[in-house]
Design a protein around this motif. Structure first.
Motif, PDB file in Angstrom:
ATOM      1  N   TYR A 271       0.673  -1.491  -0.479  1.00  0.00           N
ATOM      2  CA  TYR A 271       0.066  -0.546   0.004  1.00  0.00           C
ATOM      3  C   TYR A 271       1.218   1.520  -0.135  1.00  0.00           C
ATOM      4  N   LEU A 272       1.614   0.840   0.815  1.00  0.00           N
ATOM      5  CA  LEU A 272       2.539   2.150   1.209  1.00  0.00           C
ATOM      6  C   LEU A 272       3.337   2.613  -0.553  1.00  0.00           C
ATOM      7  N   LYS A 273       3.822   1.734  -1.483  1.00  0.00           N
ATOM      8  CA  LYS A 273       5.061   1.905  -2.617  1.00  0.00           C
ATOM      9  C   LYS A 273       3.924   1.740  -3.781  1.00  0.00           C
ATOM     10  N   PHE A 274       2.710   2.028  -3.273  1.00  0.00           N
ATOM     11  CA  PHE A 274       2.213   2.196  -4.585  1.00  0.00           C
ATOM     12  C   PHE A 274       1.430   4.114  -3.817  1.00  0.00           C
ATOM     13  N   ARG A 275       1.011   4.135  -2.915  1.00  0.00           N
ATOM     14  CA  ARG A 275       0.695   5.155  -2.968  1.00  0.00           C
ATOM     15  C   ARG A 275       2.017   6.514  -2.743  1.00  0.00           C
ATOM     16  N   ASP A 276       3.237   6.285  -2.619  1.00  0.00           N
ATOM     17  CA  ASP A 276       4.119   6.694  -2.474  1.00  0.00           C
ATOM     18  C   ASP A 276       4.016   7.417  -4.182  1.00  0.00           C
ATOM     19  N   VAL A 277       3.520   6.403  -5.005  1.00  0.00           N
ATOM     20  CA  VAL A 277       3.718   6.927  -6.627  1.00  0.00           C
ATOM     21  C   VAL A 277       2.578   7.526  -7.024  1.00  0.00           C
ATOM     22  N   TRP A 278       1.313   6.500  -6.914  1.00  0.00           N
ATOM     23  CA  TRP A 278       0.482   6.892  -7.599  1.00  0.00           C
ATOM     24  C   TRP A 278      -0.916   7.675  -6.921  1.00  0.00           C
ATOM     25  N   GLY A 279       0.264   7.909  -5.439  1.00  0.00           N
ATOM     26  CA  GLY A 279      -0.908   9.228  -4.687  1.00  0.00           C
ATOM     27  C   GLY A 279      -0.437   9.994  -4.068  1.00  0.00           C
ATOM     28  N   GLN A 280      -0.093  11.044  -5.670  1.00  0.00           N
ATOM     29  CA  GLN A 280      -0.265  12.149  -4.883  1.00  0.00           C
ATOM     30  C   GLN A 280      -1.796  13.229  -5.284  1.00  0.00           C
ATOM     31  N   THR A 281      -2.423  12.829  -4.262  1.00  0.00           N
ATOM     32  CA  THR A 281      -3.832  13.225  -3.972  1.00  0.00           C
ATOM     33  C   THR A 281      -4.528  12.792  -3.192  1.00  0.00           C
ATOM     34  N   PRO A 282      -5.511  13.657  -2.307  1.00  0.00           N
ATOM     35  CA  PRO A 282      -5.622  13.418  -0.555  1.00  0.00           C
ATOM     36  C   PRO A 282      -6.467  12.403  -0.618  1.00  0.00           C
ATOM     37  N   ARG A 283      -5.936  12.009   0.547  1.00  0.00           N
ATOM     38  CA  ARG A 283      -7.047  11.029   1.746  1.00  0.00           C
ATOM     39  C   ARG A 283      -7.189   9.541   0.481  1.00  0.00           C
ATOM     40  N   GLY A 284      -5.848   8.996   0.283  1.00  0.00           N
ATOM     41  CA  GLY A 284      -6.516   7.506   0.020  1.00  0.00           C
ATOM     42  C   GLY A 284      -6.937   7.071  -1.995  1.00  0.00           C
ATOM     43  N   ILE A 285      -6.880   7.952  -2.228  1.00  0.00           N
ATOM     44  CA  ILE A 285      -7.133   7.351  -3.297  1.00  0.00           C
ATOM     45  C   ILE A 285      -5.819   7.207  -4.400  1.00  0.00           C
ATOM     46  N   PHE A 286      -5.925   6.740  -5.018  1.00  0.00           N
ATOM     47  CA  PHE A 286      -4.929   6.957  -6.078  1.00  0.00           C
ATOM     48  C   PHE A 286      -5.160   7.433  -7.839  1.00  0.00           C
ATOM     49  N   CYS A 287      -4.175   8.432  -7.994  1.00  0.00           N
ATOM     50  CA  CYS A 287      -4.248   8.803  -9.463  1.00  0.00           C
ATOM     51  C   CYS A 287      -3.649   7.775 -10.893  1.00  0.00           C
ATOM     52  N   ALA A 288      -5.004   7.407 -11.026  1.00  0.00           N
ATOM     53  CA  ALA A 288      -5.025   6.098 -12.265  1.00  0.00           C
ATOM     54  C   ALA A 288      -6.864   6.019 -13.121  1.00  0.00           C
ATOM     55  N   ASP A 289      -7.041   5.390 -14.195  1.00  0.00           N
ATOM     56  CA  ASP A 289      -8.185   5.353 -14.569  1.00  0.00           C
ATOM     57  C   ASP A 289      -8.543   3.471 -14.017  1.00  0.00           C
ATOM     58  N   GLU A 290      -8.951   2.804 -15.146  1.00  0.00           N
ATOM     59  CA  GLU A 290      -8.489   1.842 -14.454  1.00  0.00           C
ATOM     60  C   GLU A 290      -7.557   1.426 -14.493  1.00  0.00           C
ATOM     61  N   GLN A 291      -6.269   1.275 -14.679  1.00  0.00           N
ATOM     62  CA  GLN A 291      -5.145   1.358 -14.913  1.00  0.00           C
ATOM     63  C   GLN A 291      -3.785   2.473 -14.421  1.00  0.00           C
ATOM     64  N   ILE A 292      -3.003   1.676 -13.763  1.00  0.00           N
ATOM     65  CA  ILE A 292      -1.790   2.740 -13.497  1.00  0.00           C
ATOM     66  C   ILE A 292      -1.190   3.045 -14.462  1.00  0.00           C
ATOM     67  N   ARG A 293      -0.447   4.420 -14.943  1.00  0.00           N
ATOM     68  CA  ARG A 293       0.387   4.712 -16.422  1.00  0.00           C
ATOM     69  C   ARG A 293       0.997   5.014 -15.409  1.00  0.00           C
ATOM     70  N   GLU A 294       2.686   5.170 -16.378  1.00  0.00           N
ATOM     71  CA  GLU A 294       3.974   6.203 -16.187  1.00  0.00           C
ATOM     72  C   GLU A 294       3.686   7.037 -16.451  1.00  0.00           C
TER      73      GLU A 294
END
Length: 699
Positions: A271-294
């Motif tokens: 969780y921490l690894k995922f959030r460190d990269v794709w979690g530059q957004t508040p309160r626990g969600i992620f930056c993605a659509d259906e998939q994370i992208r570089e």
């Protein structure tokens, strides 16, 4: 109240005992029905859901009709994830609201499931048992829908005690045990891959049943499932965002069997690894659509609401396994800030992806996040009931939140794990204890607990989770101060012999704070359980149709776009690192409307000093990417209002810091109006589709 005393504890007590061969937990889920929600904002959400998508999908959803519903119509060779996703939210929603019509509908499905049992233990649509037939005549089954059905059967048993649940689970687990190894969770490129990806969903039902029967072979079966699923040493567990939300807790859940802290930590590290990269957004969600992208880590990227409820489901379980307050905080973060606004206020529409910076929900444009796909009436931009997995799975949201407000502690006490108007009525050491919680939390930070019944003659350990945002907590005993604490990330335990009418009040201290985002220096304003958004008045515009989900009654379950009525491209006039230099509290309403999660009825309003950044605009009907702060602007200073992120369907919560000093500020490039398909970031390759290991697919 007799012999009242309180103390701060970092962790909940644990019994150093095994529960059979499983390790005992510091918290235990109370059975469905023992926690109720008689009033308050959460009750309103449940009632709205009853008349919204979750409650009314059987009336008009295409997957409920006879030609697509193998769960009610055994002769139908159709029906997959939709019904199992839906009923695990629909059933507890019906129980919590005591909705007679919905309870009857749910009972129809339970009777059909029990009737579908075969001699070898299979239950559910018969065609899924032989989803594919290999050249040698071997049959491959699809276990994925049954994994979710088991969640609902557990809830049904908790509420009714129907012994058919235990018989059905025993038979189905036996069926799974007897699947030959080469046919068990094969790595496939087709739909069967999901049972391998998400096979860890079997662990919790197996452990629940094991704790009732102590049959050792069940733990062997759990290990068999665990050893077959994709492991967390894969890069970020999954590129598919909802897979991540569903899978992130598997190692932690399995740690109940191994007793190894490092197994639990695998889930936390993922969780921490995922959030460190794709979690530059508040309160626990992620930056993605259906998939994370570089490279796509801007808060304009969205997260699916079914991913939100899957994350919360894992946090509830990880909280019970660890007793760590962190997981209550995370569940609140996601549900209070993001889940509510992913629906229209009446829960008759939802949108596919919710972003933290989302200034417009429009009809038809190409989206930079979607790799050139045309998103007509299915995008994250508009509100529509035309959503397949999300429209069904999100019914789990508020019912599961409500079920997890209270927990039982290992020392025969109770834990106020999350906060909303509620009541708990259970037995501890064979004695009835009934408590009532009254609070406007999360819009107020005072929680009152009243004893309705307490047959205990000894002190009741009553634990209150201290939220991570709290700057202090005060405890009152029947109106008189008992203690004050400044500690965080733990619990206040109140021990007292309770009498009818006794009241314990807990007051958490909220202060304005902020989060600074690493990649661009933008700022999010935080106060209590919420992050705050620019208040953007909304214009809801009816669209022509809702696709295959057209409801027979006009003006119900229709399709809308939401347009902003004001500017949104603001930067904060923050001085140094002091958020109070530009933001202050304007209003906190004492009374809530039945639906407080709206722009108009937001119970808390902040005011902020800001300046517009004219170069920051829309790109393909999305907010332009954030550039580096501080941003230079020569626009005049304004005062705007900010509201809780959970009240905002149009949302801007990651804001630049601005300066009028050209020597200090970064001059932003104007946001491009359109990003061509050729220049969009491609998706990551899907590791589940891109090629199974040699020999993994049976010949």
């Amino acid at each position: 109240m007799k012999n009242a005393a309180s103390l701060y504890v970092k962790e909940l007590p644990k019994k150093n005992l095994k529960d059979g061969e499983l390790f005992s937990l510091p918290m235990k889920k109370l059975p469905l029905g023992e926690v109720t929600v008689p009033s308050g904002w959460l009750r309103s959400q449940l009632e709205l859901m009853c008349e919204g998508i979750t409650g009314r999908l059987p009336d008009f959803g295409p997957f409920f009709k006879s030609d697509r519903n193998g769960y009610l119509y055994p002769e139908t060779d159709y029906g997959w994830e939709e019904i199992p996703y839906w009923i695990r939210g629909f059933y507890p929603m019906a129980v919590l609201t005591n909705h007679k019509e919905h309870l009857a509908t749910a009972q129809t499905y339970f009777e059909a499931l029990f009737a579908s049992r075969q001699e070898d233990g299979w239950f559910g649509p018969a065609y899924l048992k032989k989803y594919d037939v290999l050249p040698d005549g071997s049959e491959l089954c699809d276990l994925f829908p049954s994994m979710m059905l088991l969640d609902t059967l557990v809830l049904y048993y908790e509420n009714t005690g129907d012994e058919r649940v235990l018989d059905t689970m025993e038979a189905f687990f036996t069926f799974c045990k007897n699947i030959p190894e080469r046919l068990f969770l094969p790595a496939r490129k087709d739909r069967l891959r999901w049972q391998k990806i998400r096979g860890g969903d079997m662990l919790s039902p197996i452990y629940w049943y094991y704790r009732k029967t102590r049959e050792a072979w069940l733990l062997d079966l759990a290990t068999r499932f665990y050893n077959k699923i994709w492991k967390s040493n894969m890069e970020y567990i999954a590129h598919h965002a909802v897979d991540f939300g569903q899978r992130v807790g598997y190692d932690a859940v399995y740690s109940q069997q191994t007793g190894k802290a490092e197994d639990f930590q695998k889930s936390e590290d993922a969780y921490l690894k995922f959030r460190d990269v794709w979690g530059q957004t508040p309160r626990g969600i992620f930056c993605a659509d259906e998939q994370i992208r570089e490279g796509e880590v801007d808060p304009r990227e969205g997260y699916e609401p079914c991913g939100m409820v899957e994350l919360a489901k894992n946090f509830y379980e990880m909280g019970r396994i660890s007793g760590n307050t962190l997981y209550g905080d995370r569940a609140e973060d996601v549900m209070l800030n993001h889940f509510a606004p992913s629906f229209s206020p009446n829960y008759q529409q939802m949108h596919y992806l919710t972003s933290s910076n989302l200034p417009i929900l429009s009809d038809w444009r190409y989206q930079p996040t979607c790799n050139g796909s045309w998103i007509d009436r299915k995008s994250h931009e508009i509100f529509t009931p035309n959503n397949r997995c999300c429209g069904h799975n999100t019914g789990m949201g508020w019912p599961w939140y409500a079920m997890n407000l209270w927990q039982a502690s290992a020392d025969d006490g109770l834990v106020a794990w999350m906060y909303a108007d509620s009541a708990v009525d259970t037995k501890l050491n064979g004695k009835r204890v009934a408590l009532e919680m009254k609070t406007n939390y999360p819009f107020d930070t005072t929680v009152k607990i009243r004893a309705a019944v307490c047959e205990l003659e000894t002190a009741l350990p009553l634990y209150f989770r201290i939220p991570a945002w709290s700057a202090g907590v005060t405890i009152l005993e029947n109106g008189k101060e008992l203690a004050t604490y400044e500690e965080k990330n733990g619990f206040v335990c109140v021990n007292a012999v309770l009498c009818e009418g006794d009241e314990i009040t807990v007051i958490f201290k909220a202060v304005l704070s902020h989060t600074k985002w690493r990649d661009n220096g933008s700022i999010s304003v935080d106060y209590g359980p919420f992050t705050y958004s620019v208040k953007i008045p909304e214009c809801w515009r009816l669209l022509k149709d809702a696709g295959i989900y057209n409801h027979p009654t006009p003006h119900l379950f229709e399709n809308y776009e939401v347009l902003p009525k004001t500017h949104w491209n603001y930067g904060l006039c923050m001085e140094g690192d002091d958020i109070t230099s530009c933001v202050e509290i304007k209003e906190i309403k004492a009374e809530l409307t039945p639906q407080p999660f709206t722009v108009e009825d937001a119970p808390i309003v902040l005011k902020a000093r800001v300046r517009r950044i004219p170069e920051w605009g829309l790109e393909d009907d999305m907010a332009g990417k954030l550039q580096q702060s501080p941003a230079f602007t020569d626009f005049e200073e304004e005062e705007i209002e900010m509201i809780p992120l959970g009240c905002a369907r149009l949302r801007m919560s990651c804001l630049p810091v601005v300066t009028t000093d050209p020597a200090r500020g970064n001059v932003w490039k104007r946001t491009p109006l359109h990003t061509t398909v050729a220049t969009r970031t491609p998706r990551y390759p899907d590791p589940y589709i891109g090629g199974a290991p040699k020999g993994a697919i049976p010949d």
